[in-house]
Design an enzyme around this catalytic site. Structure first.
Site, short mmCIF file in Angstrom:
data_model
loop_
_atom_site.label_atom_id
_atom_site.label_comp_id
_atom_site.label_asym_id
_atom_site.label_seq_id
_atom_site.Cartn_x
_atom_site.Cartn_y
_atom_site.Cartn_z
N ASP A 72 45.05 33.29 0.66
CA ASP A 72 43.85 32.52 0.95
C ASP A 72 42.70 33.52 0.96
O ASP A 72 42.57 34.35 1.87
CB ASP A 72 43.98 31.84 2.31
CG ASP A 72 42.81 30.93 2.64
OD1 ASP A 72 41.73 31.10 2.04
OD2 ASP A 72 42.96 30.06 3.52
N TYR A 164 27.95 25.15 -3.27
CA TYR A 164 28.54 25.76 -4.46
C TYR A 164 27.44 26.35 -5.34
O TYR A 164 27.57 27.46 -5.86
CB TYR A 164 29.34 24.71 -5.22
CG TYR A 164 29.99 25.18 -6.51
CD1 TYR A 164 31.16 25.94 -6.48
CD2 TYR A 164 29.44 24.84 -7.74
CE1 TYR A 164 31.76 26.34 -7.65
CE2 TYR A 164 30.05 25.25 -8.92
CZ TYR A 164 31.20 26.00 -8.87
OH TYR A 164 31.79 26.40 -10.04
#
Length: 257
Positions: A72, A164
């Site tokens: 991760d 984003y």
């Protein structure tokens, strides 16, 4: 796997490559592309099943199976530990591809500080710390290549993912901001900015009739961008054929932007 007539880069033979988010989508195409060139590839991804399947496909195609580990990338110590373990297994890396990203949709009104931090933790932070981890090895090699994956979404004023867009717009800043420092050690750093690439995720979540019309309206070239189209540019920039390319953005979007 890449087509049989794909361009061959002799300089990539035996070169050590690390890819973030390499288990599926564009990342998987990049991993496959390097493996087909004879490079020794390592990658991390959060999707263990997809990663295992990818490694199996590469081995079945007759190429060296990649080193991989579930990771991760929001956990920077875990990412840097994975890079260290991969380097211990393969040797110092000459190529780093910062590919990992997540374009989950969200509205301006819904963003909380915690959500913002989590988006940045996926889409921005890993690139800097991955570079930090591989640069000492590249210096020992006498040079290297870093390829950062950007996006044309924010450049085309795409909506529905402000966090984003913030993260991806910063990629060019990272590339240009490090080019002089790294260049002194013959380490090149460039950005590859894809257009709308037809990964399984994009097709499943976003490609509807309206999306098809948007493609036809905005792309200059017919057809749909595939992950291997992005991988082809990454391979070139990682090779010695791009020996004097640095601090640049290379857009692969069929002429959208």
């Amino acid at each position: 796997m890449p087509p049989a007539d794909a361009t061959r880069y002799p300089s990539l033979q035996g070169r050590n490559v690390f890819v973030t988010g390499g288990g599926s989508g564009i990342g998987a195409a990049i991993v496959q592309g390097f493996a087909a060139q004879g490079a020794r590839v390592a990658f991390v991804d959060i999707d263990e099943a997809a990663s295992r399947q990818l490694a199996g496909r590469i081995a079945e195609a007759g190429h060296a199976a990649p080193w991989w580990q579930r990771c991760d990338v929001r956990d920077i110590p875990a990412l840097q530990q994975a890079i260290a373990e991969a380097a211990q297994a393969l040797g110092d890396f000459s190529v780093l591809v910062n590919n990992v990203a997540s374009d989950d949709r969200h509205t301006l009104e819904s963003v909380t500080p915690a959500y913002y931090d989590e988006r940045i933790a996926i889409n921005q932070r890993p690139a800097l710390f991955a570079i930090q981890s591989v640069v000492p090895g590249m210096r020992r090699h006498g040079g290297g290549a870093v390829v950062n994956l950007g996006s044309t979404g924010w450049q085309a004023k795409g909506s529905g993912y402000p966090c984003y867009a913030i993260a991806k717009s910063s990629v060019n800043g990272l590339t240009r901001g490090l080019a002089k420092t790294l260049g002194a050690d013959r380490i090149r750093i460039n950005t590859v900015s894809p257009g709308w690439v037809m990964t399984e995720r994009q097709i499943a979540l976003w490609l509807d009739e309206a999306g098809e019309q948007e493609l036809q309206r905005n792309q200059c070239l017919p057809g749909k961008l595939q992950p291997q189209d992005i991988a082809a540019m990454v391979l070139f920039l990682a090779s010695d054929d791009a020996a004097m390319c640095t601090a640049q953005e290379f857009t692969v979007d069929a002429g959208w932007v």
